[in-house]
Design an enzyme around this catalytic site. Structure first.
Site, PDB file in Angstrom:
ATOM      1  N   TYR A  42      -7.438 -11.122 -16.153  1.00 41.25           N
ATOM      2  CA  TYR A  42      -6.137 -10.466 -16.019  1.00 41.25           C
ATOM      3  C   TYR A  42      -5.396 -10.542 -17.356  1.00 41.25           C
ATOM      4  CZ  TYR A  42      -6.907 -10.755 -10.935  1.00 41.25           C
ATOM      5  OH  TYR A  42      -7.419 -10.652  -9.666  1.00 41.25           O
ATOM      6  N   PRO A  79      -2.307  -5.963  -0.926  1.00 36.32           N
ATOM      7  CA  PRO A  79      -1.844  -5.673   0.436  1.00 36.32           C
ATOM      8  C   PRO A  79      -0.700  -4.666   0.473  1.00 36.32           C
ATOM      9  CG  PRO A  79      -0.919  -7.753  -0.295  1.00 36.32           C
ATOM     10  CD  PRO A  79      -1.898  -7.318  -1.367  1.00 36.32           C
TER      11      PRO A  79
END
Length: 329
Positions: free
Chosen positions: A58, A203
């Site tokens: 990341y 999500p």
């Protein structure tokens, strides 16, 4: 806010049923800075969100470095997960060997300013490496005290079962949301059966379930969504229409859109743990109260009418984004 306390896999540490994904600190969805990131982590702690998830790639170490500096400065009591296996290349490839995982783990520890993590994932499974071999390597790391447990990401139910038979898997991390429902076809149930936590990444559908609509014009050059099938036309406009109907429904209930979307994920079982991510405290505060939302059977039925399984237009990844993602249906 007090979230339901759940196990991070059978025998694992107790965590709130809502975690935090730190990918955005690496600049994947736009520029950020240390001060803004620290304010976001302050907001997470204030909300009682103490399960933090990151990975070595990341921002090519940037997200881990931000977390490490924060942890060194503030000494928060958190449960920490990171990942390794992906080599960006070009070409992008996967390495599940012990030497690679150990080397990357040591780099992560240095950036995170820790000497162990609670959970360490094989970020992808190299199909050329038997998953049983990966499980043996991970068990060795556990025995050495380097990690509390191990996880797998973007894998099929059969892969989880094979690994678990060698060394118990603590968590499986796959994409899951109202618009990505594949894990319902066996993976969530497999995790429940084996006592494995199912950690749901993205999500909030990469920003789609926010208070305002995502706009392609706001995406900077290099944003991978610009070439993602769900964010390209005509799919993007169709998806916006569907999600706007959900947005109106949630706001009509007096809920934030993100809070309602996360409540839906958490309602799938105590072992299902969403890890939404953001760069800012302001966005985090949109969903910090998700645990207050108790969806009734009527609510769930209405959601199913507004956003039925399979409503999303376009695949969740393009062919160029599918390296080592296991498909099983």
């Amino acid at each position: 806010m007090t979230f339901k306390s759940v196990e991070l896999g059978r025998g694992g540490p107790k965590i709130p049923q809502l975690g935090f994904g730190a990918m955005s600190f690496g600049g994947m969805f736009g520029p950020t800075d240390e001060e803004t990131s620290f304010a976001c982590l302050d907001a997470a702690l204030d909300a009682g969100i103490t399960f933090w998830d990151v990975a070595n790639i990341y921002g090519m170490g940037v997200s881990e470095t931000i977390l490490g500096r924060y942890m060194a400065a503030k000494k928060p009591q958190v449960v920490l997960a990171t990942k390794a296996s992906i080599i960006n290349g070009p070409p992008r490839r996967i390495d599940n060997s012990r030497d690679h995982l150990l080397s990357e783990m040591e780099g992560s520890f240095k950036r995170l300013d820790v000497d162990r993590v609670d959970l360490f994932y094989a970020h992808r499974h190299d199909p050329e490496t038997p998953i049983e071999q990966v499980a043996e390597v991970m068990q060795g790391f556990i025995d050495e005290g380097l990690i509390g447990g191990y996880g797998l990401s973007e894998v099929a139910p059969s892969t989880v079962r094979r690994a678990h038979a060698v060394s118990p898997v603590r968590a499986v991390q796959n994409e899951y949301s109202l618009w990505t429902r594949l894990p319902e076809l066996g993976l969530i149930d497999t995790c429940a059966e084996l006592g494995v936590a199912f950690v749901a990444f993205s999500p909030l559908a990469r920003g789609m379930f926010g208070e305002t609509s995502v706009r392609r014009g706001d995406m900077r050059d290099g944003d991978f969504r610009l070439t993602n099938p769900r964010f390209t036309e005509p799919n993007f406009s169709a998806n916006l229409r569907h999600i706007q109907a959900f947005r109106s429904w949630a706001q009509g209930k007096g809920w934030t859109v993100a809070g309602a979307a996360l409540a839906w994920v958490m309602a799938k079982g105590d072992h299902v743990i969403p890890i939404p991510g953001t760069r800012t405290a302001a966005h985090l505060n949109e969903w910090r109260d998700a645990a207050k939302i108790r969806l009734t059977p009527q609510d769930l039925a209405e959601i199913a009418q507004i956003l039925p399984a399979g409503f999303a237009h376009g695949d969740r990844y393009g062919d160029h984004q599918l390296v080592a993602i296991e498909r099983y249906c």
